[in-house]
Each structure stands twice: as C-alpha cells, then as structure tokens.
Design a protein around this motif. Structure first.
Motif, short mmCIF file in Angstrom:
data_model
loop_
_atom_site.label_atom_id
_atom_site.label_comp_id
_atom_site.label_asym_id
_atom_site.label_seq_id
_atom_site.Cartn_x
_atom_site.Cartn_y
_atom_site.Cartn_z
N LYS A 95 9.22 43.51 14.17
CA LYS A 95 9.34 44.87 14.71
C LYS A 95 10.70 45.06 15.39
O LYS A 95 11.36 46.08 15.20
CB LYS A 95 8.21 45.13 15.70
CG LYS A 95 8.29 46.46 16.40
CD LYS A 95 7.23 46.60 17.48
CE LYS A 95 7.50 47.83 18.29
NZ LYS A 95 6.76 47.86 19.54
N LYS A 96 11.11 44.07 16.15
CA LYS A 96 12.38 44.15 16.87
C LYS A 96 13.57 44.21 15.89
O LYS A 96 14.52 44.97 16.09
CB LYS A 96 12.53 42.94 17.79
CG LYS A 96 13.75 42.98 18.67
CD LYS A 96 13.75 41.80 19.62
CE LYS A 96 14.97 41.84 20.53
NZ LYS A 96 15.00 40.72 21.46
N LYS A 97 13.49 43.43 14.83
CA LYS A 97 14.58 43.37 13.86
C LYS A 97 14.64 44.63 12.98
O LYS A 97 15.70 45.06 12.57
CB LYS A 97 14.44 42.13 12.98
CG LYS A 97 15.68 41.79 12.23
CD LYS A 97 15.66 40.35 11.78
CE LYS A 97 17.08 39.87 11.63
NZ LYS A 97 17.25 38.48 11.85
N HIS A 98 13.49 45.22 12.70
CA HIS A 98 13.40 46.42 11.86
C HIS A 98 13.13 47.62 12.76
O HIS A 98 12.00 48.03 12.93
CB HIS A 98 12.29 46.27 10.81
CG HIS A 98 12.48 45.09 9.92
ND1 HIS A 98 13.32 45.11 8.83
CD2 HIS A 98 11.95 43.85 9.98
CE1 HIS A 98 13.29 43.93 8.24
NE2 HIS A 98 12.48 43.14 8.91
N ARG A 99 14.16 48.14 13.34
CA ARG A 99 14.03 49.27 14.27
C ARG A 99 13.21 50.40 13.66
O ARG A 99 13.35 50.73 12.49
CB ARG A 99 15.41 49.78 14.64
CG ARG A 99 16.31 48.69 15.20
CD ARG A 99 16.90 49.10 16.51
NE ARG A 99 17.81 48.08 17.01
CZ ARG A 99 17.46 47.18 17.90
NH1 ARG A 99 16.25 47.16 18.38
NH2 ARG A 99 18.34 46.30 18.34
N SER A 104 1.89 47.58 14.23
CA SER A 104 0.88 47.59 13.17
C SER A 104 1.52 47.45 11.79
O SER A 104 1.04 46.71 10.93
CB SER A 104 0.05 48.88 13.25
OG SER A 104 -0.93 48.88 12.26
N GLU A 105 2.65 48.13 11.58
CA GLU A 105 3.37 48.01 10.31
C GLU A 105 3.95 46.59 10.14
O GLU A 105 3.94 46.04 9.03
CB GLU A 105 4.51 49.03 10.24
CG GLU A 105 4.02 50.46 10.09
CD GLU A 105 5.13 51.48 10.29
OE1 GLU A 105 5.06 52.54 9.63
OE2 GLU A 105 6.06 51.25 11.10
N ALA A 106 4.41 46.01 11.24
CA ALA A 106 4.94 44.65 11.18
C ALA A 106 3.83 43.65 10.86
O ALA A 106 4.05 42.70 10.10
CB ALA A 106 5.62 44.28 12.51
N VAL A 107 2.64 43.87 11.40
CA VAL A 107 1.50 43.00 11.07
C VAL A 107 1.18 43.14 9.58
O VAL A 107 1.00 42.13 8.88
CB VAL A 107 0.27 43.32 11.94
CG1 VAL A 107 -0.98 42.64 11.40
CG2 VAL A 107 0.52 42.89 13.39
N ASP A 108 1.14 44.37 9.08
CA ASP A 108 0.88 44.58 7.65
C ASP A 108 1.92 43.88 6.78
O ASP A 108 1.58 43.24 5.78
CB ASP A 108 0.86 46.08 7.31
CG ASP A 108 -0.36 46.79 7.88
OD1 ASP A 108 -1.34 46.11 8.26
OD2 ASP A 108 -0.32 48.03 7.95
N LYS A 143 14.34 33.05 9.36
CA LYS A 143 14.91 34.36 9.68
C LYS A 143 14.51 34.85 11.08
O LYS A 143 15.30 35.49 11.76
CB LYS A 143 14.44 35.36 8.62
CG LYS A 143 14.96 36.76 8.77
CD LYS A 143 14.53 37.63 7.61
CE LYS A 143 15.10 39.02 7.69
NZ LYS A 143 14.81 39.79 6.47
N TYR A 144 13.29 34.54 11.50
CA TYR A 144 12.80 35.11 12.76
C TYR A 144 12.71 34.11 13.92
O TYR A 144 12.37 34.51 15.02
CB TYR A 144 11.44 35.79 12.54
CG TYR A 144 11.56 36.99 11.65
CD1 TYR A 144 12.11 38.18 12.11
CD2 TYR A 144 11.15 36.94 10.32
CE1 TYR A 144 12.25 39.28 11.28
CE2 TYR A 144 11.27 38.04 9.48
CZ TYR A 144 11.83 39.20 9.97
OH TYR A 144 11.96 40.29 9.14
N ASN A 145 13.00 32.84 13.71
CA ASN A 145 13.05 31.92 14.85
C ASN A 145 13.87 30.67 14.56
O ASN A 145 13.47 29.55 14.83
CB ASN A 145 11.64 31.55 15.35
CG ASN A 145 10.88 30.61 14.44
OD1 ASN A 145 11.09 30.58 13.24
ND2 ASN A 145 9.98 29.84 15.02
N ALA A 146 15.07 30.87 14.04
CA ALA A 146 15.97 29.74 13.75
C ALA A 146 16.33 29.00 15.05
O ALA A 146 16.34 29.59 16.13
CB ALA A 146 17.23 30.23 13.06
N GLN A 147 16.62 27.73 14.91
CA GLN A 147 17.08 26.91 16.03
C GLN A 147 18.50 27.33 16.36
O GLN A 147 19.40 27.19 15.53
CB GLN A 147 17.02 25.42 15.63
CG GLN A 147 17.41 24.46 16.71
CD GLN A 147 16.41 24.44 17.85
OE1 GLN A 147 15.22 24.61 17.66
NE2 GLN A 147 16.90 24.24 19.04
#
Length: 167
Positions: A95-99, A104-108, A143-147
């Motif tokens: 959700k944060k990355k896709h403004r 709910s859309e991010a969960v889908d 993509k969403y939690n790289a070190q």
C-alpha cells in the motif's frame, strides 16, 4: 504441488547461489493455500516463508520468518485487512509503495502472489533462524523487505551451514 521444503536442502549453498536455486523450488498461489498446506511441513512448523510476485516475472517480494508462531499461525496474519492489525506487513508495504491503493486492495493483490515454506528442523535456535532470514533477505533482495545493509558477518565465500555454525 508442494509449497513446503526444508532449510536443510539449502545449507550447502553460498548466498550467491540462493536466487537461482530458490527460484526453481515449487510454490503455490497464496489464494489457493490451505490450512493443511501450512500445517504439513517436512521438518517442523517453523522456518522461513518466501513470497513471490505472480508469473511470469515471479520477482521475490518478501522474506519472513515464523519463529515464535508456526506457519499456520503466522502466514495468514499477513492478509488481515484491518489498518491496525500488527502482523500484516506485506500488504502495508504494498500500500505504501503503490500510492492511492487501499489496504484491502493491497491484501487482494498479495493473495495473487506465490509462497514457499522452508521449514527448519526442531531444535534449531531462533538466532539461527534470524540469521538465515537475514541471509535470504540479502541474497534474494525482496521488493518489499530487502536487507538494507550487508551484515559484517555475512561472507559470500561461506555456505549457509558455515555461517550458521558461527552462532
């Protein structure tokens, strides 16, 4: 199709080998995962879970660990669409990355991703699981939690088994 594997299968690899080998392992679309899938792990109900985007790219999206909670408890909590739920990290990051995207859309969207489980044998310490998670996050660059930073102890010339033995 099995989404469950063991970390033992990968211990003789070096971090640079992980992306190719992990990308070849079976996984399953999250929307199709059952409680039975999450509870039938080859070694133990704890370990790493790796989430990939949909094919054909199948980019690594997220690497997480089920340490205190089993896979059957931890994995479904990612798909809670309540704003104040505390374990739905992946959809919140999406959700944060896709403004403009709602939770709910991010969960889908995340339910269309694919997952694999890498269970860890009983008796392995939480410290070893944490180190393994760091190695995977470094090697797979999700993509969403790289070190963000390379840990000083991480050595590309050593196998996972060698790095875990140092704990």
């Amino acid at each position: 199709m099995s989404l469950a594997h063991t970390t033992t299968e990968l211990l003789d690899l070096r971090p640079v080998q992980l992306p190719e080998v992990v990308s070849s392992l079976e996984r399953k679309q999250i929307a199709q995962v059952t409680i039975a899938d999450l509870s039938k792990c080859p070694a133990y109900p704890h370990g790493l879970y790796v989430i990939f985007g949909p094919p054909p790219e199948a980019e690594c999206y997220y690497v997480g660990a089920a340490a205190s909670r089993s896979f059957v408890e931890r994995v479904p909590s990612h798909f809670d669409d309540r704003e104040h739920a505390w374990m739905n990290t992946l959809p919140k990051k999406m959700k944060k990355k896709h403004r403009g995207m709602s939770l709910s859309e991010a969960v889908d969207l995340s339910l269309q991703c694919y997952i694999m489980l890498l269970s860890m044998k009983k008796g392995k310490s939480k410290k070893k699981l944490s180190r393994l998670e760091t190695i995977f996050r470094y090697a797979l660059a999700p993509k969403y939690n790289a070190q963000d930073k390379r840990p000083k102890w991480l050595d590309d010339s050593k196998t996972l088994k060698q790095m875990l033995a140092e704990i």
